[in-house]
Design a protein around this motif. Structure first.
Motif, short mmCIF file in Angstrom:
data_model
loop_
_atom_site.label_atom_id
_atom_site.label_comp_id
_atom_site.label_asym_id
_atom_site.label_seq_id
_atom_site.Cartn_x
_atom_site.Cartn_y
_atom_site.Cartn_z
N ILE A 156 -3.79 4.56 -10.42
CA ILE A 156 -2.34 4.20 -10.29
C ILE A 156 -3.28 3.59 -11.92
O ILE A 156 -3.81 2.42 -11.85
CB ILE A 156 -2.41 3.30 -9.57
CG1 ILE A 156 -1.69 4.25 -8.86
CG2 ILE A 156 -1.32 2.47 -9.90
CD1 ILE A 156 -1.67 3.57 -6.97
N ALA A 182 1.50 0.96 -12.19
CA ALA A 182 1.54 -0.77 -11.95
C ALA A 182 1.62 -1.56 -12.60
O ALA A 182 0.65 -1.63 -14.30
CB ALA A 182 1.00 -0.77 -10.75
N TYR A 190 -4.25 -5.13 -7.44
CA TYR A 190 -5.11 -4.34 -8.12
C TYR A 190 -6.36 -4.26 -7.40
O TYR A 190 -6.69 -3.13 -7.83
CB TYR A 190 -5.48 -5.95 -9.10
CG TYR A 190 -6.59 -5.42 -10.05
CD1 TYR A 190 -6.52 -4.42 -10.96
CD2 TYR A 190 -8.33 -5.67 -9.78
CE1 TYR A 190 -7.13 -4.29 -12.13
CE2 TYR A 190 -8.90 -5.29 -10.36
CZ TYR A 190 -8.57 -4.17 -11.38
OH TYR A 190 -9.73 -3.48 -12.04
N ALA A 198 -4.73 -1.11 -5.32
CA ALA A 198 -4.25 0.05 -6.08
C ALA A 198 -5.45 1.04 -6.92
O ALA A 198 -5.56 1.92 -7.10
CB ALA A 198 -3.25 -0.79 -7.64
N ARG A 199 -6.78 0.28 -6.97
CA ARG A 199 -7.79 0.20 -7.26
C ARG A 199 -8.43 1.90 -6.39
O ARG A 199 -8.60 2.99 -6.62
CB ARG A 199 -8.68 0.18 -8.00
CG ARG A 199 -8.10 -0.82 -9.25
CD ARG A 199 -9.39 -1.66 -9.99
NE ARG A 199 -10.74 -1.56 -9.66
CZ ARG A 199 -11.87 -0.89 -10.47
NH1 ARG A 199 -11.28 -0.52 -11.68
NH2 ARG A 199 -13.21 -0.56 -10.75
N ILE A 252 -2.77 0.61 -14.62
CA ILE A 252 -2.48 -0.65 -13.85
C ILE A 252 -2.17 -1.07 -15.77
O ILE A 252 -2.84 -1.26 -16.87
CB ILE A 252 -3.74 -1.52 -13.68
CG1 ILE A 252 -3.98 -1.19 -12.55
CG2 ILE A 252 -3.46 -2.62 -13.19
CD1 ILE A 252 -4.98 -1.15 -11.93
N LEU A 281 2.46 1.90 -3.57
CA LEU A 281 1.51 2.24 -4.22
C LEU A 281 0.74 3.31 -4.24
O LEU A 281 0.77 4.56 -5.78
CB LEU A 281 0.06 1.04 -4.53
CG LEU A 281 0.36 -0.53 -4.84
CD1 LEU A 281 -1.24 -1.17 -4.58
CD2 LEU A 281 0.76 -0.51 -6.77
N SER A 297 0.88 -0.65 -0.22
CA SER A 297 0.30 0.17 0.12
C SER A 297 1.12 1.20 -0.43
O SER A 297 0.87 2.50 -0.55
CB SER A 297 -0.73 -0.06 1.52
OG SER A 297 -1.91 -1.10 1.21
#
Length: 179
Positions: A113, A58, A76, A79-80, A115, A52, A49
């Motif tokens: 972020i 990422a 995932y 990141a969201r 991805i 990120l 965390s």
């Protein structure tokens, strides 16, 4: 550590020449890419965390022989979530925007972020790149044709991955207290 398992986030920087970076001030098109390798194991969630929270993009790596693993789904989701928190904080654009990370790939709004999904070890005899790409698509909504296929051992797809990072991940943003 002997098996190559990351137990602590580690950072690396590299210069990479990319045509989109060419300008009057940078005629050769060099970009400085700062990368952080984070632990994949669920026991290191706080480390992931924090990492990120300090990045704009990422690369999610999926082993093409093992498929989608729980820790990758966890990264995932983190990141969201961080992208949504950034938007709501007002530091990355309109604080009134709400949501959980933009479109299904988390890359259409300021603060998200970016991805980038990539399959690894595609050169291995046990690799199942099509099957794993379809699983990633089903679980996370990525276009299976846009998932990069890579192998660090044989250098398959490495240039394409670095080019994708340069093209899709924005530069760091200035924060309001930056001078």
């Amino acid at each position: 550590r002997e098996r190559g398992i990351t137990v602590k986030a580690s950072a690396a920087s590299m210069l990479y020449r990319h045509p989109s970076a060419s300008s009057a001030r940078n005629p050769r098109g060099w970009m400085l890419l700062n990368m952080v390798d984070t632990p994949g194991h669920a026991d290191f969630g706080m480390e992931v965390s924090k990492s990120l929270d300090s990045v704009e993009g990422a690369v999610l790596l999926f082993d093409s022989a093992q498929g989608v693993q729980a820790q990758t789904l966890s990264v995932y989701d983190k990141a969201r979530t961080i992208g949504g928190l950034r938007r709501r904080s007002g530091l990355y654009g309109d604080a009134e925007k709400d949501g959980d990370g933009g479109d299904e790939n988390g890359d259409d709004e300021d603060g998200d972020i970016r991805i980038l999904p990539a399959l690894t070890k595609v050169d291995m005899p046990s690799a199942r790149p099509l099957e794993v790409a379809l699983a990633v698509s089903d679980l996370m909504g990525f276009d299976p044709d846009q998932i990069l296929k890579t192998s660090a051992r044989t250098r398959i797809g490495i240039k394409e991955l670095l080019d994708s990072i340069c093209e899709r991940v924005p530069p760091p943003r200035r924060l309001p207290d930056d001078d």
